[in-house]
Structure formats: structure tokens, C-alpha cells
Design an enzyme around this catalytic site. Structure first.
Site, PDB file in Angstrom:
ATOM      1  CD  GLU A 187      -2.904  -1.176   2.355  1.00 33.72           C
ATOM      2  OE1 GLU A 187      -4.109  -1.371   2.129  1.00 33.72           O
ATOM      3  OE2 GLU A 187      -2.433  -1.010   3.494  1.00 33.72           O
ATOM      4  CD  GLU A 261      -4.843  -5.918   2.309  1.00 32.14           C
ATOM      5  OE1 GLU A 261      -5.661  -5.150   2.869  1.00 32.14           O
ATOM      6  OE2 GLU A 261      -3.626  -5.926   2.563  1.00 32.14           O
TER       7      GLU A 261
END
Length: 624
Positions: A187, A261
């Protein structure tokens, strides 16, 4: 919707398993918007499970449940701060045996997407980065700052010795390993402080022998900022907004789509609710994703537990630390039991695969051992002279810069700062307490200081000097956002009494490591617990088990705030503000006969704790 998925997206992967494809050389590739595994069309049906959050004895059970749900891939992070607790000293043993974990995955027919960081987020202290990095006052985490990259290089040198031989297409592992993809950082688009950093991490992997498909992982807003050439971009979300998956085409053309995710639930913070995510909404969103032909990873399939002091924290409008449980309202519970999400997903994936799935393993029964009497206690003030040598310093020193543990500082736990004062007045922290301090004059409790309370009145006393004591708890370092460089704990600057900075401290480290807890048992001065006692103090009792030990949950009704140890294992924190009211105690950590329970209670202690067979994670609130 399920019928649409069945006919438009059927994919039988039952023959495409690690042990079923020996002698492979191609691994996972991308071609014309689809994945190929050894040249055959492949879709990733993945689930996240972290070996460091699950007792080793239960790894295989959770993996068998993955297979029974219809999954073919396991994803896991790798926590740097556990594998290199002290700079240059690496640990890949016992519950941190990554090689064994990956081998168990292969044995049970699961491919692996490895997420080695170095930053992992994961609601884990400092996002998995070791706190000793913060000894450098100029440290710039997650950048190409020399002090950071030198540490990463040394860590990756050791880590990749474990990882490289277990890659799917490497010739170094005679049967081929389970790792089909490796994620570059994590991320980074939400951080994005250094345009050269992602290339550095990518090359750090490639130069050490990583040959499998590389991936990145970001939410929609960070997607375009977290890209790196040569890595497949994937996306993270919980709600499938219109056009979200097609948005991937704007950053990379003709590539397979993957949700790295898909958030099956959410994590909890102390003082908040226990978040739950509707099972039907979840499975319908998964079905919608599968209908597009995309691959998916369920984060989390099994959350596990933030044992010890390893929970992370958030810092947006205010600081909020995460609870001990990482149940996450995931597909399996914290203790590995089935939920309605499991059976709904199993039905969905069975239809997609078009083949019978393995039968789900039987659930291990849980035990209720009843009331456990904590019959003895010893005050923290009596422990100090017996076990702890203070560090003397003119100025307050933050945890990370204490000269401890071969000069890597104190990573977790509590620190006691003690100095001499004359008289009383106004004590002001100027926001230098991280994260919460109990204040004592001699042994008399005065109050608490934290982010919201920065000033206390110290009562006047009789003539002469008195000891001012600040017991400071590191409640967990922030694991996400732009404030990672500011995560030093303890007293991070001066504290003032009547506008005069306090000086000449004795500083006691209360990391509560296993050696300390073992020595604590031999300290003289343990006494029978009175009807009412106020901490800080250690309490101990014994749980006697006649039969084979089973999982149980400890309920601490009547206790205020502290930490529980069972047979030397740190189960984690409890706090009466909730939401979490029980601590998970795995059966493998118990033994037949006597089991030693030690509780460090900061304030108000009960006399008993309850061993129950059902967890209670608190009042629920549905995720919007």
C-alpha cells in the site's frame, strides 16, 4: 447471482496444486488478461492467514479449512519486527519458522503469495518495522534514506535465504515450492514519500533471487501512486463500487484483475465497538467479483490474535490502539471455528469449481475451566529493587533510545520514570507522553496523562522531597498513515512541574520479557491478596487441568487494565473499556496439571478470573 457465477466463471483448479506440478519451470505468468500457471489458465482464490498470529500447532488445521472452503492460495505477511527483534539477530524458529509454514501450505495443496514488506501494515506494531530503526533521530521510514535501506538490505539478505528456495519455478527446490507471487512493499500509494523507493524494494527482491511474479497492493486512491514497473497492480476494498475493477485498466492494460485484499470484516480499537460485516453482503460481493473473471484474496480468512504487545494503532483525528483479538469478523473466528461466512463461501466456490470440495475438518471443542483464584500478589514498587536496575539520566529518554538489549532500546511494554520533587503544583506534559501515563507521588496514585489529558495537579506534601513516578505504557505504534516516523514511545520530551522541566531521572524498563517473568516467580514478598487492592501489581494463580488441554477464553470481569501471562506466554492486553472482554488462550499453550497464570494489573484488581468456552468480543456494530 450465484447461478451467473456458476455458468460464466467456472474454474476447476483441483489438479493445479504445488505437489501435483513437480518439475515446473514457468510459475505464475500473465497473458492476455489472465493468469497462467505452468502455461495453464489459472485463477487465484486466496485467503490471508498470518503464521505469527496463529499457534504453530494450528497452522495445518486452518489450511485444511482453506481447502475445504474452496481456496487454492494462501497469502501471508512477514513481520520484520519479530524476525529481527535485535539488530543483526534473526529468528526463524518455533512459531516464526517461515520455511515450515510454507512447506505445510505446499503439503496441503495451497499456493502462496508472499508479502515480505519490509512494511506490512496489518494492524501490527509500526506496520512490522522494528522499533530500533527509530533510534536514529533523522530516520525516514519507507524511503531510500540510507539508514533505512541499509537495515532493509541486511534483513532481506537473511530473509531471502528462506524464501528463494521455496519459489514455484526455482530449480533450487527439487519439487518446486509453493510461492507463485511476491508483493513489493504494501500500500505504498497511500504513503508515497519517495518516488525512488518502490524501485529500490523491487530491485532488492530481484537481486536476491526472487523470480516469481511481482505484485503491488493499494486501495483505489493510492493505486496510481503505488505502481512500479514490472509488477502487477492489484486493488484492495470492501465495497465494490461501480467501475472499480475496470479502473485497473487505466493503470495497466491487458492484465489480469486481482483483488489482493477483499476485506471480509474489520478490526477493533479499544473504546469502540466490535465491528461486523454482513455475511450475505460479503458473499454477494465476492460473487460479483468472481463473475467479472477476477482473482481474489480474502483478507482475512483467519485473523488470529495480536499476542503480546504487538497490536498496532490508528492516528487520524485521534490516537486509537487496536485490541488484542484480531478476530476481524473473518471467515474463521479468532479460535479457528467456522462462521456462516465460511459455509456461504464454500457453497459459492464449490459452484465455481464444479467439483466436490474436501470435507471441512471437525471443530475442536472449547473448555470452560471455571473460576481461577489469583491468590497472591506483589506490588510493582516491591519488584523494582529486587529485579530491575534503573538507567540514570538527567533528561527523560524515550523507549527506543534506552541503552538496553544490546543497545537496541526497549521495543514494547511499560517504562517507569522516577524523579525527586519538592512540593506540588501543576504537572504538564506538553504532549510528550506516549501513550498513557499513570502518575504517582511516592506510591500514591494521582491521575493519568495521555493525548487528551496533558496536565495534572500534584498535591502539596509535607516538607522534604518526594518521588514523582510516571508509569508510561506503549499502547502500540501506529501502523498506517503518514506519521510512522513519529512513533517513539515513553516520554519523548520534557515534562514540566510549575513550568520547570523535570531532571535527574531513574528509568526502569518493564518490557516483561520471558526472562523477567520467570525471575518474577522467585522474588520474595508475594503476599495473600486482600479483599481490596489497588495496583500497579502482579497477581498470580494456578489453573489445574486433569485432561488433555483445550482452547479456552479468559474473562477478566472486575479487573481494570493490564496484561495476562499463562505459562510465560503473553496473551495480550485487556481493558475494561472494551469492546473485547475475553482473551483467547490456545490449548497448546496449556499442559496437564498446573498452569501458572500471572496478571499485571495497572489499577483495580479482582480476585478471580473466569475460564469460559465462548468468547465475547463486545457490543457489535455493522460496518457501513
Amino acid at each position: 447471482l450465484l447461478i451467473c457465477v456458476l455458468f460464466s466463471s467456472r474454474f476447476n483448479w483441483s489438479e493445479l496444486t504445488p505437489l501435483g506440478l513437480w518439475g515446473r519451470t514457468l510459475g505464475l505468468q500473465t497473458e492476455n488478461s489472465q493468469f497462467l500457471l505452468e502455461g495453464m489458465p489459472f485463477r487465484i482464490f486466496g485467503g490471508s492467514m498470518h503464521y505469527f498470529r496463529v499457534p504453530r500447532e494450528y497452522w495445518e488445521d486452518r489450511m485444511l479449512k482453506m481447502r475445504a472452503c474452496g481456496l487454492n492460495t494462501l497469502t501471508t505477511y512477514v513481520p520484520w519486527n519479530l524476525h529481527e527483534k535485535e539488530r543483526g539477530k534473526f529468528d526463524f524458529s518455533k512459531n516464526l519458522d517461515l520455511r515450515a509454514f510454507l512447506s505445510v501450505a505446499a503439503k496441503n495443496g495451497l499456493w502462496v503469495i508472499l508479502r515480505p514488506g519490509p512494511y506490512i501494515c496489518s494492524e501490527w506494531d509500526l506496520g512490522g518495522l522494528p522499533s530500533w530503526l527509530l533510534q536514529d533521530p533523522e530516520m525516514q521510514l519507507r524511503t531510500t534514506y540510507k539508514g533505512f535501506t541499509e537495515a532493509v538490505d541486511a534483513y532481506f539478505d537473511r530473509l531471502m535465504r528462506v524464501v528463494v528456495p521455496l519459489q514455484a519455478s526455482t530449480a533450487l527446490y527439487k519439487k518446486g515450492g509453493p510461492i507463485i507471487a511476491v508483493q513489493v512493499e504494501n500500500e505504498y500509494g497511500s504513503y508515497a514519500k519517495d518516488p525512488n523507493y518502490m524501485t529500490y524494494v523491487k530491485m532488492a527482491l530481484l537481486n536476491r533471487g526472487i523470480v516469481e511474479l511481482l505484485m503491488t497492493s493499494d486501495n483505489k486512491n493510492g493505486l496510481s501512486f503505488g505502481l512500479v514497473e514490472g509488477a502487477l497492480a492489484t486493488v484492495n476494498f470492501q465495497k465494490l463500487e461501480p467501475g472499480l475493477l475496470k479502473y485497473l485498466d487505466t493503470v495497466q492494460k491487458d492484465q489480469p484483475k486481482m483483488v489482493m485484499e477483499y476485506w471480509t470484516g474489520w478490526f477493533d480499537n479499544w473504546g469502540g465497538p466490535h465491528y461486523v460485516f454482513d455475511a450475505d453482503e460479503m458473499v454477494n460481493t465476492v460473487a460479483s467479483i468472481l463473475k467479472t473473471g477476477a482473482s481474489i484474496n480474502l483478507y482475512m480468512f483467519h485473523g488470529g490474535t495480536n499476542f503480546g504487545f504487538m497490536n498496532g494503532a490508528l492516528e487520524a483525528d485521534e490516537y486509537k490502539s487496536d485490541v488484542t483479538s484480531y478476530d476481524y469478523d473473518a471467515v474463521l473466528t479468532e479460535a479457528g471455528d467456522y462462521t456462516s461466512k465460511f459455509f456461504k463461501l464454500r457453497q459459492l466456490f464449490s459452484m465455481v469449481i464444479g467439483q466436490p470440495l474436501p470435507l471441512p475438518p471437525l471443530i475442536e471443542s472449547k473448555a470452560s475451566y471455571g473460576a481461577i483464584l489469583l491468590h497472591q500478589y506483589i506490588s510493582l514498587w516491591d519488584v523494582l529493587p529486587a529485579l530491575l536496575q534503573p538507567i540514570k539520566s538527567e533528561f527523560p529518554v524515550n523507549m527506543e533510545n534506552l541503552q538496553l538489549n544490546d543497545s537496541i532500546g526497549q521495543p514494547y511494554g511499560y517504562v517507569l520514570y522516577e524523579t525527586v520533587i519538592f512540593g506540588g503544583g501543576q504537572l504538564h506534559t506538553r504532549d510528550h507522553v506516549r501513550d498513557r501515563a499513570q502518575v504517582f507521588v511516592n506510591t500514591m496514585y494521582v491521575g493519568e496523562l495521555d493525548y487528551n489529558t496533558v496536565e495534572l495537579s500534584i498535591p502539596e506534601g509535607q516538607q522534604g522531597f518526594r518521588q514523582l513516578r510516571l508509569l508510561v505504557e506503549n499502547r502500540g505504534r501506529v501502523n498506517y498513515g503518514l506519521a510512522l516516523n513519529e512513533q517513539r514511545k515513553g516520554l519523548i520530551g520534557d515534562v514540566f512541574l510549575n513550568k520547570t522541566p523535570l531532571r535527574n531521572f531513574k528509568i526502569y524498563s518493564l518490557e516483561m520479557k520471558p526472562a523477567f517473568m520467570k525471575s518474577l516467580q522467585r522474588v520474595p514478598g508475594w503476599s495473600t491478596v486482600p479483599d481490596y487492592f489497588v495496583g500497579p501489581a502482579f497477581f498470580r494463580g494456578r489453573l489445574w487441568i486433569e485432561q488433555q488441554p483445550q482452547d479456552t477464553f479468559l474473562k477478566l470481569q472486575g479487573w481494570e487494565k493490564g496484561v495476562v501471562f499463562v505459562n510465560g506466554q503473553n496473551l495480550g492486553r485487556y481493558w475494561k473499556i472494551g469492546p473485547q472482554e475475553t482473551l483467547y488462550l490456545p490449548g497448546p499453550w496449556l499442559r496437564r496439571g498446573g498452569n501458572e497464570i500471572v496478571i499485571f494489573e495497572e489499577r483495580t484488581a479482582g480476585r478471580i478470573i473466569q475460564s469460559v468456552d465462548i468468547p465475547y468480543l463486545g457490543r457489535t456494530q455493522y460496518v457501513d
